[in-house]
Design a protein around this motif. Structure first.
Motif, PDB file in Angstrom:
ATOM      1  N   ALA A  95     -30.332 -30.877   5.653  1.00 14.33           N
ATOM      2  CA  ALA A  95     -30.655 -30.235   6.922  1.00 14.33           C
ATOM      3  C   ALA A  95     -31.599 -29.055   6.669  1.00 14.33           C
ATOM      4  CB  ALA A  95     -29.382 -29.765   7.615  1.00 14.33           C
ATOM      5  N   LEU A  96     -32.159 -28.530   7.731  1.00 15.12           N
ATOM      6  CA  LEU A  96     -33.136 -27.449   7.638  1.00 15.12           C
ATOM      7  C   LEU A  96     -32.859 -26.420   8.725  1.00 15.12           C
ATOM      8  CD1 LEU A  96     -36.120 -26.529   6.557  1.00 15.12           C
ATOM      9  CD2 LEU A  96     -36.901 -27.631   8.677  1.00 15.12           C
ATOM     10  N   THR A  97     -32.915 -25.142   8.354  1.00 18.00           N
ATOM     11  CA  THR A  97     -32.873 -24.070   9.350  1.00 18.00           C
ATOM     12  C   THR A  97     -34.223 -23.381   9.379  1.00 18.00           C
ATOM     13  OG1 THR A  97     -30.492 -23.669   9.134  1.00 18.00           O
ATOM     14  CG2 THR A  97     -31.823 -21.865   9.982  1.00 18.00           C
ATOM     15  N   THR A  98     -34.802 -23.242  10.562  1.00 15.59           N
ATOM     16  CA  THR A  98     -36.144 -22.690  10.722  1.00 15.59           C
ATOM     17  C   THR A  98     -36.223 -21.859  11.991  1.00 15.59           C
ATOM     18  OG1 THR A  98     -38.478 -23.279  11.121  1.00 15.59           O
ATOM     19  CG2 THR A  98     -36.828 -24.866  11.845  1.00 15.59           C
ATOM     20  N   ASN A  99     -37.179 -20.932  12.032  1.00 13.74           N
ATOM     21  CA  ASN A  99     -37.408 -20.207  13.283  1.00 13.74           C
ATOM     22  C   ASN A  99     -38.276 -20.999  14.247  1.00 13.74           C
ATOM     23  OD1 ASN A  99     -40.177 -19.721  12.553  1.00 13.74           O
ATOM     24  ND2 ASN A  99     -39.614 -17.815  11.525  1.00 13.74           N
ATOM     25  N   GLY A 100     -38.791 -22.128  13.803  1.00 10.72           N
ATOM     26  CA  GLY A 100     -39.492 -23.053  14.689  1.00 10.72           C
ATOM     27  C   GLY A 100     -40.960 -22.790  14.902  1.00 10.72           C
ATOM     28  N   VAL A 118     -32.141 -30.528  12.121  1.00 16.37           N
ATOM     29  CA  VAL A 118     -32.759 -29.201  12.124  1.00 16.37           C
ATOM     30  C   VAL A 118     -31.953 -28.240  12.999  1.00 16.37           C
ATOM     31  CG1 VAL A 118     -35.111 -29.938  11.614  1.00 16.37           C
ATOM     32  CG2 VAL A 118     -34.341 -29.853  13.988  1.00 16.37           C
ATOM     33  N   ASN A 119     -31.848 -27.017  12.529  1.00 19.91           N
ATOM     34  CA  ASN A 119     -31.340 -25.901  13.318  1.00 19.91           C
ATOM     35  C   ASN A 119     -32.502 -24.957  13.561  1.00 19.91           C
ATOM     36  OD1 ASN A 119     -28.933 -27.132  12.598  1.00 19.91           O
ATOM     37  ND2 ASN A 119     -27.859 -25.214  12.264  1.00 19.91           N
ATOM     38  N   ILE A 120     -32.705 -24.574  14.803  1.00 18.01           N
ATOM     39  CA  ILE A 120     -33.847 -23.739  15.164  1.00 18.01           C
ATOM     40  C   ILE A 120     -33.337 -22.424  15.748  1.00 18.01           C
ATOM     41  CG2 ILE A 120     -35.935 -23.577  16.574  1.00 18.01           C
ATOM     42  CD1 ILE A 120     -35.880 -26.729  16.573  1.00 18.01           C
TER      43      ILE A 120
END
Length: 333
Positions: A95-100, A118-120
């Motif tokens: 999985a990935l966490t990003t500010n988008g 994804v977590n944004i």
């Protein structure tokens, strides 16, 4: 039993990997406005280094990865790392966490490389307030990133909203409506004192009971939801008639340490057994030696504390251990 079982019987199968401590935003709960001293590129773990660490962890039971930062999408050629991690025997989920902000341009490549979810981060739906909280950037680009993530097939798409008293608590109902109307999972997160426990944190800390109160006032009929895919400690809910759902992550008011299954690998090469405490174990001396890397993981299990004490910090009570001075962006939240 997994080779990564700590003194308290908790089995660890989840590694969060920070690929950089740099970020293109300066969110007020994560980093000072002037920024922090970033790690020199030469001191970051290379992709080869990260693969070595994950291979060692996978032999001990690590099966789930999350790529974080800083902002991971500022690290060049990230999709190439993902391809390599996805090919490691035993790794089942990335999985990935990003500010988008950069997601629209990279979503397709990341999906093809092997990122499954994804977590944004999204703390406001108001463009002006976005500039205040993030101190830079453009909300429009984040929304475009969310749309592109959906288009290329990421599911579920989770939105991480850190609630800040006096700043964005008036938007709780707006976020609930977003989750009601769209196939999104909105996660409300309590503000944590990572790297700082000053008056700014205490003044803006908000327990998440306010979310369920707001849902009731707005007329939503809510019930617990038990099938949201992920590895985290979210307390999940759905609204009758709604398309999406929402979750509560309350590390301060109701910590979830008893079920902790995670370790963190910092961008500069340390395994962090607990997000709040100062303890870190440098993996760099062990690189090139699989047995030595496995020994670092074993030591992390030996030193991992039973719990953090953020609630005690909020109440100005004495702590039994030493909190980290590193900010969230430097650890990899």
């Amino acid at each position: 039993m997994s080779g990564l079982t700590d003194r308290w019987g908790r089995v660890h199968d989840y590694l969060r990997i920070s690929v950089t401590d740099r970020c293109n935003l300066r969110c007020l709960y994560c980093m000072p406005e002037e920024g922090v001293a970033f790690t020199e590129s030469s001191n970051l773990l290379s992709f080869d280094d990260i693969v070595q660490v994950v291979e060692a962890g996978a032999k001990l039971g690590i099966s789930k990865l999350r790529i974080t930062g800083g902002e991971p999408l500022v690290r060049a050629n990230l999709d190439q790392l993902i391809v390599r991690l996805a090919g490691i025997p035993g790794i089942e989920d990335i999985a990935l966490t990003t500010n988008g902000v950069l997601l629209a341009g990279q979503a397709a490549a990341l999906r093809a490389a092997g990122v499954t979810r994804v977590n944004i981060s999204l703390d406001t739906l108001d463009p002006v307030r976005f500039k205040f909280i993030a101190r830079r950037g453009d909300l429009k680009r984040v929304m475009e990133g969310i749309e592109e993530a959906a288009r290329v097939g990421f599911s579920p798409i989770k939105l991480n909203c850190v609630l800040l008293k006096g700043i964005n608590e008036d938007e709780i109902t707006d976020f609930l409506r977003l989750a009601y109307e769209q196939p999104l999972h909105v996660r409300f997160i309590e503000y944590m004192p990572i790297g700082h426990a000053d008056d700014n944190w205490k003044n803006h800390y908000l327990p998440l009971t306010s979310v369920l109160d707001a849902a009731a006032v707005a007329g939503y009929s809510v019930q617990r939801k038990h099938n949201v895919k992920g590895n985290g400690p979210s307390d999940d809910w759905e609204m009758e008639g709604g398309i999406g759902s929402f979750g509560l992550i309350h590390p301060v008011s109701d910590h979830f340490c008893k079920s902790c299954n995670r370790l963190r690998l910092t961008a500069d090469g340390s395994i962090n057994p607990c997000l709040y405490w100062v303890d870190e174990l440098n993996v760099k001396p062990a690189l090139g030696d699989a047995a030595a890397l496995e020994a670092v993981f074993a030591k992390a299990m030996a030193v991992k504390p039973e719990n953090h004490e953020m609630a005690a910090k909020l109440a100005d009570e004495a702590l039994t251990h030493v909190p980290t001075e590193r900010r969230m962006s430097q650890i990899g939240g």
